[in-house]
Each structure stands twice: as C-alpha cells, then as structure tokens.
Enzyme design. Structure first.
Site, PDB file in Angstrom:
ATOM      1  N   HIS A 233      45.399  44.404  44.981  1.00 16.04           N
ATOM      2  CA  HIS A 233      44.257  43.936  44.189  1.00 16.04           C
ATOM      3  C   HIS A 233      44.844  43.204  42.991  1.00 16.04           C
ATOM      4  CE1 HIS A 233      40.631  43.807  41.776  1.00 16.04           C
ATOM      5  NE2 HIS A 233      41.312  44.359  40.796  1.00 16.04           N
ATOM      6  N   ASP A 235      44.153  40.881  39.845  1.00 16.81           N
ATOM      7  CA  ASP A 235      43.127  40.319  38.963  1.00 16.81           C
ATOM      8  C   ASP A 235      43.424  38.830  38.762  1.00 16.81           C
ATOM      9  OD1 ASP A 235      41.377  42.585  37.997  1.00 16.81           O
ATOM     10  OD2 ASP A 235      43.362  43.401  37.566  1.00 16.81           O
ATOM     11  N   ASP A 345      36.324  46.375  42.094  1.00 15.87           N
ATOM     12  CA  ASP A 345      36.628  46.438  40.665  1.00 15.87           C
ATOM     13  C   ASP A 345      35.651  45.624  39.835  1.00 15.87           C
ATOM     14  OD1 ASP A 345      38.201  47.363  38.541  1.00 15.87           O
ATOM     15  OD2 ASP A 345      39.403  45.543  38.513  1.00 15.87           O
TER      16      ASP A 345
END
Length: 362
Positions: A233, A235, A345
């Site tokens: 993951h 960002d 998220d």
C-alpha cells in the site's frame, strides 16, 4: 524463562546467522538535490567514499557506485548488507533496478557470485520532508558488506522469535503457557557458545522440537484460518512529494520482482494504476518484468480506481472516472479486467459507492 534472557538469546541467535562477512571497498559517492523524477541538481563530482562512518545531510539524494567481486559461496546464501541509519534507496545491479533498501530491509540477496556492478540511489532521512526538526540531522552509513547467511539457523531463529511473540499476545492462558513451555524447551537445547557446526545441529533440533510442541497445541475451532499474501500500500501523496512516490514505486516493485523470481508460488498484489504508470514511464525495464509477472499469475492487479481515492470530497462523477480510467489502464496495459475495489485507507465511504461499483461491474 525470564523475558530478558529470552530476548538476549534470540538476539544472539540472530547475530550468529551470519557465517562470514566481506566489507565492500572502493565505493564512489555523490550528492544531489532531487528536483523531479529523473532530474537532479548535483552538488559536486564523484568522490571516494571514506571507510568507516560517513554522514549525509537530510533531504539530499546520495548516489553510490562501485564494482565488486562477490565471494564464492552458495548464491542463495549470499547477501549485500547495509549498516546504515536513515537511508532509503534503490539498489541496481549491472545497471538494472534490483531491490529496495530501507531501515526494515538492510540486506539484499545477490543474484550470483563473481563480478558485479553496483549502484545505489538513496534518499537521506526521508522523514525530514515532513518533519522540519529533522532537517539539521544526518543519515549515517557505516559499512556495506557481502555476508554469508546460514539460512537454516536463520529459519530456526524466526520460528523461535514468532513463538515468543505469539506467547506474549496469546489471550488464551492455556495456549500461552504451552507456547512458553515449548519456547523454553527449544531455547534450552541451544548453547550460544558452541562451535558453529555444533550450534547448527542444536538449532535444527530446537526447531524440530518447537514445531512438534506447537503442532500439539490444538487450534481453536472457532478461530478461523489466516491466509498470507504479499501486498503493498503506497500512499501516492502523503508525507513526501510525488517525485519521491515515483522512487518508492521502483524500490517496492523491484523488491517484489526479486521475491517472485526467488520463490516460485509467491503471490503479490498492488493497487493504483497511477503507480504502474509511474513505473512504465520512469523504469521501463522493471515495468516489463511486472507485466510478465502479471501474465504468469504471480502478480495481482488490485483496485479498479486510478488511485485509492478519497471518497468524502470527490463528486460521484469523479469517482466514476476513477473507475473508468483505472480499469481502462489495466485492460489496455495488461489485458486484465479488474473487478474489485481496494480502498483500505480512506477516511469514510460515500453512500454512492455501491451504485457506482455495481454499474461499473465490480
């Protein structure tokens, strides 16, 4: 057994996983400002990297290059190890992106023995991009060395460490006591002062004894099953600028390609077509390997949106276009219809999402 003794023994076992080390000398170093993906303002020419500690200013990019001859040991047991603090970078071997290096991944398995051309591009103290108080600090590089790792001892050490952590967090007192007893029995088998060959035999016995004791602990029939798979993951924009995201993509994707090549059957997945587009534009050779891994079924394309979008502020039209553009990219580039939405998220979900997802075929 006292927790301090357990930790001490486990840390010493970890230290004994390295059978031999060979420092790599002759590096050259160069500093730069990272302006944009692939664009730099260099702060001097290449200079020899001094032996021992070297300090590098926060927020700068450190380039290292060198030629080394890897020692003649089993290639699967040979690693390049970094003794460093505050460096996050991409190691390239023979001119191709090979693996990410960061404080959690300071050791990289080598592709072979013999001559190797090595280069590294590192961000120095990346946290300083979002924490102004760190901008006067420095990253530290002490040594880069080839290390010969005893993978059998390492595997046993991992098993012991996992049993210790599982016992600490077990909520069932009966299982907690059984795990602690199994760990203590295994640790008592090992003599940390024993010669190497004796120590390896003891670690093998300890691992087998631990496995047998753990297997005898009946699982909770209501606890379900856990499946583990590789995933990243990233960002896209958080505590660093987009130019740093591009480099993070290369570090992560290169590391995962290495794992896929080394461990047949390993599965990995990553979301956000935008990140794949970054890789395609700036690291085409690496992108070609990603495409091959997708075609082989080792790499799963996840999440139909262009990025893991916020779902509170964007309009319904924006969310629709996230799916339209994202899924079209996957289809055009990989020939894959992605039929899942991956938003682990985000800080809230729009009530429009079920309708949008259904209409999009997800």
């Amino acid at each position: 057994m006292d927790e301090r003794i357990i930790r001490m023994k486990l840390e010493q076992i970890r230290a004994r996983t390295v059978r031999q080390r060979w420092p790599v000398r002759g590096w050259e170093a160069r500093l730069a400002e990272h302006l944009a993906p692939g664009e730099y303002s260099y702060l001097g020419d290449w200079e020899p990297l001094p032996d021992g500690d070297s300090l590098w200013p926060a927020g700068k990019t450190l380039f290292l290059r060198g030629h080394a001859v890897a020692p003649d040991v089993p290639a699967e047991d040979l690693y390049l190890a970094f003794d460093a603090d505050g460096l996050e970078g991409l190691l390239s071997v023979d001119g191709r992106p090979y693996a990410g290096v960061d404080p959690q991944h300071l050791r990289v398995v080598m592709p072979r023995t013999g001559p190797l051309d090595l280069s590294i591009e590192c961000m120095c103290l990346g946290a300083s991009l979002s924490h102004a108080e760190l901008r006067r600090e420095k990253a530290r590089l002490r040594e880069i060395a080839f290390v010969w790792v005893d993978r059998a001892v390492e595997a046993a050490g991992y098993d012991l460490w996992l049993a210790w952590e599982a016992a600490k967090f077990a909520s069932d007192e009966r299982r907690k006591a059984l795990l602690e007893a199994a760990l203590e029995e295994a640790l008592l088998i090992t003599d940390l002062t024993a010669p190497d060959e004796t120590f390896r035999q003891q670690m093998d016995e300890a691992r087998q004894r631990l496995a047998a004791r753990v297997e005898a602990i009946a699982p909770d029939p209501e606890a379900g099953r856990i499946f583990l798979t590789g995933h990243t993951h990233i960002d896209t924009a958080w505590l660093w600028p987009l130019r740093e995201t591009v480099r993070k993509v290369a570090r992560t994707f290169a590391s995962q390609i290495g794992l896929i090549e080394r461990y047949p059957g390993y599965k990995f997945g990553a979301s956000q077509p935008q990140l794949y587009a970054f890789c395609k534009e700036h690291y085409p050779a690496l992108y070609a390997k990603v495409k091959q891994a997708v075609a082989d079924g080792s790499w799963e394309l996840q999440g139909g949106m262009w990025v893991e979008s916020d779902c509170n502020i964007p309009s319904g039209e924006s969310l629709v276009r996230q799916l339209l553009i994202g899924r079209n990219f996957y289809r055009d580039e990989f020939g894959v219809e992605v039929k899942n939405l991956w938003l682990p998220d985000v800080f809230g979900y729009s009530a429009n999402l079920p309708q949008i997802m259904k209409t999009a075929g997800i």
